[in-house]
Enzyme design. Structure first.
Site, PDB file in Angstrom:
ATOM      1  N   GLU A 109     -12.653 -14.607 -46.971  1.00 21.16           N
ATOM      2  CA  GLU A 109     -11.996 -14.353 -48.316  1.00 21.16           C
ATOM      3  C   GLU A 109     -13.073 -13.858 -49.288  1.00 21.16           C
ATOM      4  OE1 GLU A 109      -8.944 -15.441 -49.358  1.00 21.16           O
ATOM      5  OE2 GLU A 109      -8.205 -17.132 -47.845  1.00 21.16           O
ATOM      6  N   HIS A 136      -1.545 -10.485 -45.905  1.00 25.47           N
ATOM      7  CA  HIS A 136      -0.880 -11.037 -47.317  1.00 25.47           C
ATOM      8  C   HIS A 136      -0.888  -9.882 -48.165  1.00 25.47           C
ATOM      9  CE1 HIS A 136      -1.581 -15.561 -46.617  1.00 25.47           C
ATOM     10  NE2 HIS A 136      -0.546 -15.239 -46.320  1.00 25.47           N
ATOM     11  N   HIS A 191      -8.964 -11.787 -46.108  1.00 26.39           N
ATOM     12  CA  HIS A 191      -7.965 -11.959 -47.360  1.00 26.39           C
ATOM     13  C   HIS A 191      -8.829 -11.964 -48.748  1.00 26.39           C
ATOM     14  CE1 HIS A 191      -4.903 -14.354 -44.852  1.00 26.39           C
ATOM     15  NE2 HIS A 191      -5.760 -14.014 -43.958  1.00 26.39           N
ATOM     16  N   GLU A 193      -2.982  -9.150 -51.619  1.00 27.71           N
ATOM     17  CA  GLU A 193      -4.404  -9.452 -51.281  1.00 27.71           C
ATOM     18  C   GLU A 193      -5.255  -8.043 -51.243  1.00 27.71           C
ATOM     19  OE1 GLU A 193      -4.997 -12.731 -48.741  1.00 27.71           O
ATOM     20  OE2 GLU A 193      -3.896 -13.862 -50.234  1.00 27.71           O
TER      21      GLU A 193
HETATM   22 ZN    ZN Z   1      -4.345 -14.567 -47.819  1.00 28.03          ZN
END
Ligand code: ZN
Length: 619
Positions: free
Chosen positions: A438, A258, A366, A261
């Site tokens: 994350e 992504h 992420h 990010e």
């Molecule tokens: Zn992500």
């Protein structure tokens, strides 16, 4: 702050990259449109296209007193659903000019801007990104914009001859990664091999780093070439007579599927620095583990300034279950890379032997736009006895990174996440632990107590902690058994008491959850960490209350911006001192490294009267 609890990092964080020109788009670049007015100061000149990772669709002057601009986020390439990342430059301001920026078009309603997160800013003369003070940042439903969510913040331009850059979060560009990898390559480290795994649709590099001991690098090359490879040699330092040597563990780490990010890239940066360092634990880890590192899975999306998609408008983290070499070549290439190890294992099994190396873990990094802390999404195993090994890495990371939140970890079988690397690869590769890691775009928090807002150095520290956690997992008795033991079995049998206790609690809770129907489980478990059919490990259970209070904490400026509050945007110079709370120390140059300095006075107020940034030292 994300920091390892022990050992200093081998190298501190680099400065965030300077904005850089995007040659292919210079010709097409144009200052975003604006409606001119004959009165008042000259209009500002905006640029949201002509440099790498830039994103701004348009700018419109909507008020002269106070000077106010509406700025529209450009949707992802060929996908209008995703509009979060912004990154643009402004020049042409007068010294001392005060402006209110309204950023429009968000595709998300929830945002950490409501909790005190602030955009980042730097200038051409001071290319060191800083978060703006959260007190003057507002995220709210705007009556003037169809009640859509708008991010508003004031800014005072201190100098007329500088270009100012604003972004959603600290940019980490494709070119910056390429320079970093080239510099690493020039060191000719014996533990590192860099290769081109494939080209993206727009012909950018998908880099693959293999980091391990020289003997393991040779072993890995032979395996991937399809050669028959026997048992690996005993690791350096292994005691004699430790029995048959188990397959080398292979860990695949990736980031930036992504593109918006960017903190994931700073984590990856810190991890690569650790893995290639002479840190004793890094050396030991390289003896036991072959690390396959893909630093940027979506180089086109990063370059284009997208939030989630590649150049075809596809969210690559929903395509891992399908082989699409044309539309998603980078995902296809990583899937094929993983398959080389399963093919090797199958070949060894057909010969009645054991593989020389086995893929055991996939970790995809992420950054989260609505949650605090670092945390992990993991797959809930069908057999709950596997929870011990599934939770091993998260527990090791919790030991190493003080703001990694066990409470925030989520274990699920959520159908809505089919197509993510975590879900699809675990189905394609049975027995491989697949995680989504994350980290908050904003900060860590425990209950109502928030840490300082993350800086690039915080994220690289988290990367360092990930390296230490991998070491703990694979090289010490604290790591719970992951597959076959590394040294013939003597290390893996010794869990320490705390690990065993956590594992037992997790298994107990999961047993209860698994006997409850999915709908009941969702209804009877009030914890915010339960998703869909998921059960949440008791690994996290003790902190549910803290987690809930975190999400409920009041945001800064959530009331919105009215004409009355607008007057408060421009207080007297001394009225808004840099207070503690969420704004952290500025970055100053210290020798060849970049270090966080104390909040120092100095003579140069970077963004003066509304204190839109902290002071920088003279160092
Ligand atoms: Zn992500």
């Amino acid at each position: 702050m994300a920091s390892a609890k022990q050992d200093a990092p081998p190298q501190l964080a680099p400065p965030p990259p300077k904005p850089e020109t995007q040659p292919q788009q210079v010709a097409a670049a144009a200052a975003a449109s604006s409606s001119a007015s004959a009165a008042g100061p000259p209009e500002l000149e905006f640029d949201g296209t002509s440099f790498e990772s830039a994103n701004l669709a348009s700018a419109k002057l909507v008020s002269l007193q106070p000077c106010e601009y509406d700025l529209q986020i450009r949707p992802d390439t060929l996908n209008s659903r995703h509009r979060v990342w912004f990154y643009f430059s402004v020049k042409g301001a007068r010294a001392g000019q005060k402006v209110v920026f309204n950023i429009l078009g968000y595709s998300k309603t929830k945002s950490l801007f409501r909790d005190g997160m602030a955009p980042v800013v730097c200038t051409s003369a001071r290319p060191y990104w800083e978060r703006m003070p959260p007190q003057s940042v507002f995220y709210y439903r705007s009556p003037r914009h169809n009640k859509d969510y708008v991010l508003s913040f004031p800014f005072c331009f201190e100098r007329a001859d500088e270009t100012y850059y604003f972004a959603y979060c600290f940019p980490y560009t494709y070119s910056y990664l390429q320079r970093f990898l080239l510099a690493l390559e020039h060191k000719a480290l014996p533990c590192l091999h860099r290769e081109l795994l494939c080209r993206s649709i727009q012909e950018r590099r998908l880099d693959l780093l293999t980091i391990s001991s020289p003997a393991n690098l040779a072993l890995d090359a032979a395996i991937r070439a399809g050669h028959a490879v026997g048992s690996p040699p005993a690791p350096e330092g292994a005691p004699p007579g430790t029995g048959p040597v188990a397959p080398r563990r292979v860990v695949l780490v990736s980031a930036r599927v992504h593109p918006g990010e960017s903190p994931a890239s700073f984590m990856m940066h810190g991890l690569i620095l650790f893995l290639t360092s002479e840190h004793a634990r890094a050396r030991e880890l390289r003896e036991h583990v072959i690390l396959k590192v893909v630093p940027m899975l979506n180089p086109d999306g990063v370059f284009l300034g997208n939030y989630r998609c590649n150049s075809c408008g596809l969210d690559l983290n929903r395509l891992w279950h399908a082989s699409m070499p044309g539309m998603a070549p980078t995902i296809h290439a990583v899937r094929e890379l993983a398959r080389q190890y399963t093919a090797h294992a199958a070949h060894a099994a057909a010969r009645g032997g054991t593989p020389a190396a086995a893929l055991e873990m996939i970790l995809d990094m992420h950054a989260h736009s609505t949650c605090m802390n670092g945390f992990i999404f993991a797959n809930l195993p069908e057999d709950l006895r596997e929870m011990d090994s599934v939770t091993a890495f998260p527990r090791c990371l919790a030991n190493q990174a003080k703001d990694f939140s066990s409470a925030g970890c989520k274990f699920d079988r959520d159908e809505s996440k089919a197509g993510t690397g975590r879900r699809a690869l675990s189905e394609m590769l049975p027995g491989v632990h697949c995680y989504t890691l994350e980290v908050s775009m904003f900060c860590a928090a425990q209950g109502n107590v928030r840490g300082e807002a993350y800086q690039p150095a915080s994220y690289t520290q988290m990367g360092h902690a990930i390296g230490l956690a991998l070491h703990e997992c694979y090289c010490t008795a604290k790591g719970v058994v992951l597959g076959a033991p590394a040294l013939g079995g003597h290390a893996a049998a010794q869990h320490d008491a705390s690990s065993a206790a956590i594992a037992a609690t997790a298994t107990t809770a999961l047993s209860g959850a698994a006997t409850t129907a999915p709908a009941e489980a969702a209804a009877t478990t009030a914890a915010p960490t339960v998703h869909g059919t998921a059960a949440t490990s008791a690994f996290a259970a003790s902190a549910f209350a803290a987690s809930a209070s975190t999400t409920a904490s009041a945001g800064v400026g959530s009331a919105g911006v009215g004409s009355a509050t607008r007057a408060a945007y421009f207080p007297a110079r001394a009225a808004r001192p840099m207070a503690g709370g969420t704004h952290s120390a500025p970055m100053v140059r210290g020798g060849s490294a970049w270090v966080g300095a104390g909040r120092v006075g100095g003579t140069g107020s970077a963004y003066s009267s509304v204190r839109c940034a902290s002071r920088l030292s003279n160092a």
